[in-house]
Design a protein around this motif. Structure first.
Motif, PDB file in Angstrom:
ATOM      1  N   SER A  52       6.211  -7.388 -24.477  1.00  0.00           N
ATOM      2  CA  SER A  52       6.232  -8.558 -23.621  1.00  0.00           C
ATOM      3  C   SER A  52       5.755  -8.431 -22.170  1.00  0.00           C
ATOM      4  O   SER A  52       5.565  -9.368 -21.532  1.00  0.00           O
ATOM      5  N   CYS A  53       5.092  -7.165 -21.948  1.00  0.00           N
ATOM      6  CA  CYS A  53       4.504  -6.844 -20.672  1.00  0.00           C
ATOM      7  C   CYS A  53       3.636  -5.764 -20.613  1.00  0.00           C
ATOM      8  O   CYS A  53       3.892  -4.865 -21.577  1.00  0.00           O
ATOM      9  N   GLU A  54       2.931  -5.720 -19.536  1.00  0.00           N
ATOM     10  CA  GLU A  54       2.163  -4.050 -19.529  1.00  0.00           C
ATOM     11  C   GLU A  54       2.979  -3.214 -18.564  1.00  0.00           C
ATOM     12  O   GLU A  54       3.371  -3.941 -17.687  1.00  0.00           O
ATOM     13  N   SER A  55       3.388  -2.083 -18.867  1.00  0.00           N
ATOM     14  CA  SER A  55       4.037  -1.277 -18.143  1.00  0.00           C
ATOM     15  C   SER A  55       3.631   0.091 -17.820  1.00  0.00           C
ATOM     16  O   SER A  55       3.142   0.665 -18.870  1.00  0.00           O
ATOM     17  N   ALA A  56       3.771   0.833 -16.935  1.00  0.00           N
ATOM     18  CA  ALA A  56       3.415   2.211 -16.425  1.00  0.00           C
ATOM     19  C   ALA A  56       4.354   3.028 -16.242  1.00  0.00           C
ATOM     20  O   ALA A  56       4.216   4.450 -15.858  1.00  0.00           O
ATOM     21  N   LEU A  57       5.472   2.848 -16.681  1.00  0.00           N
ATOM     22  CA  LEU A  57       6.934   3.441 -16.155  1.00  0.00           C
ATOM     23  C   LEU A  57       7.302   4.526 -17.219  1.00  0.00           C
ATOM     24  O   LEU A  57       7.615   5.699 -17.021  1.00  0.00           O
ATOM     25  N   THR A  58       7.796   3.970 -18.359  1.00  0.00           N
ATOM     26  CA  THR A  58       8.251   4.865 -19.405  1.00  0.00           C
ATOM     27  C   THR A  58       7.772   4.586 -20.736  1.00  0.00           C
ATOM     28  O   THR A  58       7.486   3.453 -21.376  1.00  0.00           O
ATOM     29  N   PHE A  59       7.590   5.715 -21.368  1.00  0.00           N
ATOM     30  CA  PHE A  59       7.154   5.345 -22.896  1.00  0.00           C
ATOM     31  C   PHE A  59       8.032   6.252 -23.848  1.00  0.00           C
ATOM     32  O   PHE A  59       8.598   7.162 -23.549  1.00  0.00           O
ATOM     33  N   ILE A  60       8.229   5.436 -24.886  1.00  0.00           N
ATOM     34  CA  ILE A  60       9.007   5.902 -26.091  1.00  0.00           C
ATOM     35  C   ILE A  60       8.273   6.100 -27.413  1.00  0.00           C
ATOM     36  O   ILE A  60       7.715   4.990 -27.578  1.00  0.00           O
TER      37      ILE A  60
END
Ligand code: CMC
Length: 428
Positions: A52-60
Motif C-alpha cells: 500500500s505504500c513505500e516505507s523505509a522503517l520496518t522489514f519483515i
C-alpha cells in the motif's frame, strides 16, 4: 525505467507494468496506471498481495522469521537497546549518539503530563469501561487540547505532536488503569525512565514510596520494544489511511487504537491468556487443539498464526525468554506458562499447524509476563497501543513527508443491483 516489466493480458490485449525492487523483500508490480490504461482494477481483499505504500522503517521476512527496524534485527534491539532508543531509531532513521538520546529522552519526559482538564474526561466513563475504550476516547480528545500541534503541513508541529503522543500514552494508559481500580491518578515522575515512570503511575499510590524493580522495568521496556512497529499491519494501515485525508495526528492515532483493539490484532494477547486460563491444565490441551482444527467450530488458538510470519515470530522467541526472567525476578511462577509451553509443543507437532505454517506469535507469551507483573488482562491491549504509538507516528510522519502522498481510496468489485428506477412506497 524499471529493469523488469510485468506483462498482463486482458481480453487479448497485452499491457506492461514496471516491476519495482526494494532494498529487501519481494519485487512489486507497479499497477498505478492499470485503471488508466486498461480500465480494470485489481481485486485483493485483505491486501494479501498488495503493497500500500513505500516505507523505509520496518522489514519483515515472514518465511524466515526475520524482523528488522531500520535494518537492525529485533533480537539485537530487544537484547541491547531501550524503548527510547528504538523510538528515536524509528522516528529518525539512525541510532542516536549519547547526546542525541539524552536530548530525546529529556524531550519525551517533558511532555508526559496531561492537560489538567483532560482528567475530567475519565470521570465520564463507567468504572468498568475497557481501558481501550478509554484510550480511544482520550487520545482522540487530545486534538481538542493541543491546537498548536495539529497543522500537519508544518514539520515542527508534526514533531511536537509525535513527541506528545509518545510521551502522554503511558500517562493515559496508567490513568485508565487507576480509574478502573478506583485509585487516585498519579502525576508523572520525571526522575524515572519512560518505563519506570509508567510502572510507578500504574502501580504506585500516593501514600507510599514506589520502588521500581529493575528486572521488571527491563522486561517491560523489552515488551515495549517488541511491540514498537510491525510494518503495514491493520492498525498502522488504519493510521495511514486516516492520515491520508489530512486528519490531525491525535485523531489518526485514536483510529489506530480502535483497529488494534480487535481480537485478530492487538486484542489477541488478552484473548490468548484467557484461552490458556480456560484450558487450565495440560491434559485438556488435546481437546482444544481438536477444536481449533474443526472447521465448524469458530475457536482458534489465540496467539497462534500470523498473516506475514510463516515461521516462528522472532518476537515470540524473546517473549518466551522474558517470561522466565520475570518469574525469577519476582520469585513467582504460573502454571499457565507450563500449559503454554506444552500447547506450543503439541501444536507444532500437529500436521494441521505444520501444513498451515501456524506458529506462536508475539501475543502467545506476552500475557503471561504482563499478568505476572500485575496487569489485569483488560490492560494488555492498552500496553500494546502504548508501545505501538511510536510505530504509528513514525509511519504517519513518513507518509506525510512523502511528496507523492495521495488520499487512500481503494476501489471495489461491485456486486449490488444495477441501475433501476425508484418505486413509490404505495406501489412496493
Ligand atoms: N488457530 C487455528 N487455525 C488457524 C489459526 C489459529 N490461530 N490461524 C489461522 N488458522 C487457519 C485458518 O482457519 C485458515 O485455515 P483454512 O485455510 O483451512 O481456511 C488458515 O489457517 C489461514 O488463516 P487465515 O485466517 O486465512 O489467515 P490470515 O492471515 O487472514 O489471519 C491471523 C492471520 C493472525 C488473523 C490468524 O492466524 C488468527 O486469527 N490468529 C489468532 C489471533 C492472533 O493470535 N492474532 C495475533 C496476531 S499477531 C499480533 C499482531 O500483529 O497484531
Amino acid at each position: 525505467m524499471a529493469d523488469k516489466q510485468a506483462k498482463l493480458e486482458i481480453g487479448g490485449k497485452a499491457h506492461e507494468f514496471p516491476v519495482l525492487q526494494g532494498s529487501c523483500g519481494p519485487d512489486v508490480v507497479d499497477i498505478r496506471k492499470l485503471y488508466g490504461t486498461t480500465g480494470a482494477f485489481t481485486y485483493d481483499p485483505g491486501f494479501t498481495s498488495t503493497a500500500s505504500c513505500e516505507s523505509a522503517l520496518t522489514f519483515i521476512d515472514g518465511e524466515e522469521g526475520v524482523l528488522l527496524h531500520r535494518g537492525y534485527p529485533i533480537g539485537q534491539l530487544a537484547e541491547h537497546s531501550s524503548f527510547m532508543e528504538v523510538s528515536y531509531l524509528l522516528l529518525n532513521g539512525e541510532l542516536p549518539s549519547k547526546s542525541e538520546l539524552d536530548t530525546f529522552e529529556n524531550t519525551i519526559t517533558r511532555h508526559t503530563m496531561l492537560h489538567e482538564q483532560l482528567m475530567t474526561f475519565y470521570r465520564g466513563f463507567r468504572r468498568d469501561a475497557h481501558p481501550m475504550a478509554i484510550m480511544c476516547g482520550v487520545v482522540g480528545a487530545l486534538s481538542a487540547f493541543y491546537h498548536d500541534s495539529t497543522d500537519i503541513s508544518d514539520p515542527v508541529q508534526r514533531r511536537i505532536a509525535s513527541h506528545r503522543l509518545i510521551a502522554k500514552m503511558p500517562t493515559i494508559a496508567a490513568m485508565a488503569y487507576k480509574y478502573s481500580v478506583g485509585q487516585p491518578f498519579l502525576y508523572p515522575d520525571n526522575s524515572l525512565s519512560y518505563t519506570g515512570n509508567f510502572l510507578k503511575m500504574t502501580f504506585g499510590v500516593p501514600a507510599e514510596e514506589y520502588e521500581v524493580i529493575p528486572a521488571v522495568e527491563k522486561a517491560m521496556d523489552r515488551i515495549f520494544i517488541l511491540h514498537a512497529d510491525h510494518e503495514q499491519n491493520a492498525s498502522t494501515s488504519t493510521v495511514r489511511l486516516a492520515g491520508s485525508s489530512g486528519a490531525n495526528p491525535f485523531a489518526c492515532i485514536a483510529a489506530g487504537i480502535a483497529c488494534l483493539w480487535g481480537p485478530a490484532h492487538g486484542g489477541a494477547n488478552e484473548a490468548a491468556l484467557n484461552m490458556l486460563q480456560e484450558i487450565g491444565t495440560p491434559d485438556r490441551i488435546p481437546h482444544y487443539i481438536e477444536r481449533a482444527k474443526d472447521k465448524n467450530d469458530p475457536f482458534r488458538l489465540m496467539g497462534f498464526g500470523h498473516r506475514v510470519y510463516k515461521n516462528y515470530d522472532p518476537r515470540a522467541t524473546v517473549m518466551q525468554k522474558t517470561v522466565r526472567e520475570v518469574f525469577d525476578a519476582l520469585k513467582v511462577t504460573d502454571p499457565v506458562f507450563e500449559t503454554a509451553l506444552r500447547l506450543e509443543e503439541l501444536a507444532l507437532s500437529d500436521d494441521y499447524f505444520a501444513e498451515k505454517k501456524l506458529f506462536p506469535n508475539v501475543d502467545f507469551y506476552s500475557g503471561i509476563i504482563l499478568s505476572a507483573i500485575g496487569f489485569p488482562t483488560t490492560m494488555f491491549t492498552a500496553l500494546f497501543a502504548l508501545a505501538r504509538t511510536v510505530g504509528w507516528v513514525a509511519q504517519w510522519n513518513e507518509m506525510i513527508s512523502d511528496p507523492g502522498q495521495k488520499i487512500g481510496r481503494p476501489r471495489q468489485l461491485y456486486t449490488g443491483p444495477t441501475q433501476r428506477d425508484y418505486v413509490p412506497v404505495e406501489k412496493r
